[in-house]
Design a protein around this motif. Structure first.
Motif, PDB file in Angstrom:
ATOM      1  N   PHE A 152      40.101  46.972  38.359  1.00  3.69           N
ATOM      2  CA  PHE A 152      38.793  46.925  37.714  1.00  3.69           C
ATOM      3  C   PHE A 152      38.722  48.058  36.699  1.00  3.69           C
ATOM      4  O   PHE A 152      39.580  48.956  36.662  1.00  3.69           O
ATOM      5  N   ARG A 153      37.701  48.006  35.841  1.00  5.10           N
ATOM      6  CA  ARG A 153      37.514  48.996  34.790  1.00  5.10           C
ATOM      7  C   ARG A 153      36.191  49.734  34.984  1.00  5.10           C
ATOM      8  O   ARG A 153      35.234  49.157  35.506  1.00  5.10           O
ATOM      9  N   ILE A 154      36.176  50.983  34.531  1.00 10.29           N
ATOM     10  CA  ILE A 154      34.977  51.818  34.641  1.00 10.29           C
ATOM     11  C   ILE A 154      34.534  52.228  33.240  1.00 10.29           C
ATOM     12  O   ILE A 154      35.349  52.665  32.423  1.00 10.29           O
ATOM     13  N   LYS A 155      33.267  52.073  32.984  1.00 12.14           N
ATOM     14  CA  LYS A 155      32.688  52.549  31.725  1.00 12.14           C
ATOM     15  C   LYS A 155      31.477  53.423  32.059  1.00 12.14           C
ATOM     16  O   LYS A 155      30.611  53.027  32.841  1.00 12.14           O
TER      17      LYS A 155
ATOM     18  N   MET B 170      32.479  46.753  25.460  1.00 12.90           N
ATOM     19  CA  MET B 170      33.650  46.428  26.264  1.00 12.90           C
ATOM     20  C   MET B 170      34.109  45.007  25.927  1.00 12.90           C
ATOM     21  O   MET B 170      33.298  44.139  25.616  1.00 12.90           O
TER      22      MET B 170
ATOM     23  N   GLU C 235      35.256  43.705  36.815  1.00 14.87           N
ATOM     24  CA  GLU C 235      36.419  43.176  37.543  1.00 14.87           C
ATOM     25  C   GLU C 235      36.713  41.759  37.052  1.00 14.87           C
ATOM     26  O   GLU C 235      35.837  40.885  37.116  1.00 14.87           O
TER      27      GLU C 235
ATOM     28  N   PHE D 187      35.789  55.734  29.335  1.00 16.10           N
ATOM     29  CA  PHE D 187      36.283  54.413  29.735  1.00 16.10           C
ATOM     30  C   PHE D 187      37.665  54.589  30.354  1.00 16.10           C
ATOM     31  O   PHE D 187      38.503  55.355  29.855  1.00 16.10           O
ATOM     32  N   HIS D 188      37.896  53.863  31.474  1.00 18.09           N
ATOM     33  CA  HIS D 188      39.208  53.930  32.110  1.00 18.09           C
ATOM     34  C   HIS D 188      39.477  52.620  32.852  1.00 18.09           C
ATOM     35  O   HIS D 188      38.583  52.062  33.507  1.00 18.09           O
ATOM     36  N   ASP D 189      40.706  52.171  32.715  1.00 16.28           N
ATOM     37  CA  ASP D 189      41.151  50.963  33.417  1.00 16.28           C
ATOM     38  C   ASP D 189      41.908  51.403  34.674  1.00 16.28           C
ATOM     39  O   ASP D 189      43.014  51.949  34.600  1.00 16.28           O
ATOM     40  N   VAL D 190      41.287  51.172  35.834  1.00 15.37           N
ATOM     41  CA  VAL D 190      41.888  51.578  37.101  1.00 15.37           C
ATOM     42  C   VAL D 190      43.013  50.619  37.489  1.00 15.37           C
ATOM     43  O   VAL D 190      43.915  50.982  38.239  1.00 15.37           O
TER      44      VAL D 190
ATOM     45  N   PHE E  58      30.963  48.695  36.075  1.00 13.21           N
ATOM     46  CA  PHE E  58      32.239  48.367  36.722  1.00 13.21           C
ATOM     47  C   PHE E  58      32.535  46.886  36.444  1.00 13.21           C
ATOM     48  O   PHE E  58      31.698  46.018  36.743  1.00 13.21           O
TER      49      PHE E  58
END
Length: 447
Positions: free
Chosen positions: A77-80, A25, A94, A71-74, A92
């Motif tokens: 914050f981002r989730i991997k 990331m 932020e 992987f996703h950018d909310v 997570f």
């Protein structure tokens, strides 16, 4: 030239994708990171269900079944997500506003509470990581004392311009804490550094999963060794075959126990060693430099993790050696029982041989009696015939004729019996005493 897909090996694209399956990331300091490793023992389908449930909470389309990373950018914050053979990880990230980092507002606060509650009993690693920029710290820095109040602290300078501080302890909230400082890192190095720290702690815990099992196995191995020693003493004192057969059943049962234990624990011990090697490799990639007054991560692991892994390895080796000893004792006892059975069979054969010799002697005696009996009855019949001829006027000296016929009748009877035995012997039969037609013992041949 365009290489058509039909020219590719069936696995080429899948193998090429595997190289890039877990990218680093991109993380810029300052940032808050929360990392979870979830271990669903024996329930691999729960990993996909967990990710799908999290995606549904945020209205995100989950990845296809069988995906290894996501992987996703909310937005805020981002989730991997990454899937491994035994566990899956959620990270997570932020972005944090400029200022001093702390652990009061972790990135995981954005995750729904009911989703976290669904992880009950499955979280093997939970950690908060804060990244920031600044000058190098020392062990006496007040800020470090506030963020990591417990000792002993572990710290080192890593790569070409970074610092890592932690105590590897689980706090009251259930999370361990890491502080990563950017004191001169190059582009994208922070993301790689964060992932290495997450992997070190995750693989550390996965490696330690074998330690409780090793302690349980030690107690069981002690009992098996004690039983095997008692069986060895009994084997030296055995005199009765029945006792050997009973002992053989007990040792076979012990052999089954050791093999079953080896099969049930072999995977965990081998996996533990594999995880330990990964931890060592990740620590080596940090290229640590000592901070005066605190141990490095490598030194901490060498002192804490290495003895635990040595214990697991010694138990695994002891288990294999004991299984080999039990199997060897089992084979030796089986050989002893087999030899005892062969001796019994030999005694039976010797008894049959003695009976055959006695039977042969009896046969010879019966043959002599049979010749005498046949001669007696033959001469008797001949004398009656001669007397009848005298009654019809034929003058024959009966006594002289009987005397002359006696050797001839005896010879014919003896020769006839011998011929009969020879023919029966040629048919592959052996002598057995049976009642003769004359009421005496005679010998015939039977198969």
């Amino acid at each position: 030239m365009n290489l058509a897909n039909t020219l590719n090996h069936p696995l080429r694209l899948a193998l090429a994708s595997e190289i890039h399956s877990r990218p680093f990331m991109v993380i810029d300091a300052p940032a808050r990171i929360s990392h979870l490793a979830v271990h669903w023992d024996g329930q691999p389908e729960r990993h996909d269900e967990l990710l799908e449930s999290l995606c549904n909470r945020f209205g995100i389309a989950p990845p296809k079944s069988g995906a290894q990373h996501f992987f996703h950018d909310v937005g805020h914050f981002r989730i991997k997500w990454e899937r491994h053979s035994e566990f899956s990880t959620f990270t997570f990230v932020e972005p944090e506003p400029l200022g001093d980092a702390d652990f009061d507002q972790p990135a995981i606060r954005h995750v729904p509470a009911d989703w976290l509650e669904s992880l009950d009993g499955a979280v093997i690693v939970a950690s908060h990581i804060h990244t920031e920029r600044g000058e190098p710290l020392d062990i006496a820095d007040e800020r470090l004392q506030a963020l990591l109040p417990k000792s002993p602290r572990v710290g080192s300078r890593v790569l070409s311009g970074g610092e890592i501080w932690t105590d590897f302890q689980v706090g009251p909230d259930g999370f361990s804490r890491f502080l990563i400082r950017d004191t001169g890192l190059r582009e994208a190095q922070m993301g790689r550094l964060v992932q290495r720290i997450c992997e070190i702690e995750t693989y550390l815990m996965m490696a330690l999963l074998a330690l409780p099992l090793a302690r349980q196995c030690n107690a069981r191995l002690d009992r098996i060794e004690e039983d095997l020693g008692g069986f060895g003493a009994q084997m030296r004192a055995l005199d009765i075959d029945a006792d050997a057969e009973e002992l053989l059943r007990e040792i076979s049962n012990l052999d089954g126990q050791t093999r079953a234990m080896s099969l049930s624990t072999g995977y965990r011990f081998s996996a533990s060693q594999a995880y330990y090697h990964i931890v060592q490799a990740r620590i080596g990639e940090l290229r640590e430099r000592r901070i005066e007054g605190v141990p490095t991560i490598g030194e901490f692991m060498e002192r804490r993790l290495a003895p635990a892994m040595d214990t697991c390895m010694s138990v695994a080796e002891r288990q294999e050696a004991l299984a080999s000893n039990v199997s060897r004792a089992n084979d030796m006892l089986r050989t002893r029982v087999s030899l005892a059975q062969e001796r019994q069979n030999q005694n039976v054969l010797e008894s049959l041989s003695r009976n055959a010799r006695l039977q042969l002697k009896l046969q010879q005696a019966v043959e002599g009696l049979s010749v005498v009996a046949l001669s007696y009855y033959g001469i008797g019949l001949a004398s009656y015939a001669l007397k009848a001829l005298n009654g019809w006027g034929i003058d024959i000296p009966v006594d002289r004729a009987v005397g002359l016929a006696l050797p001839l009748v005896a010879g014919v009877a003896w020769f006839g019996l011998r011929r009969m035995h020879e023919r029966l012997h040629q048919g592959g039969k052996r002598p057995v005493p049976v009642p003769s037609p004359l009421g005496r013992l005679a010998v015939i041949e039977r198969r």
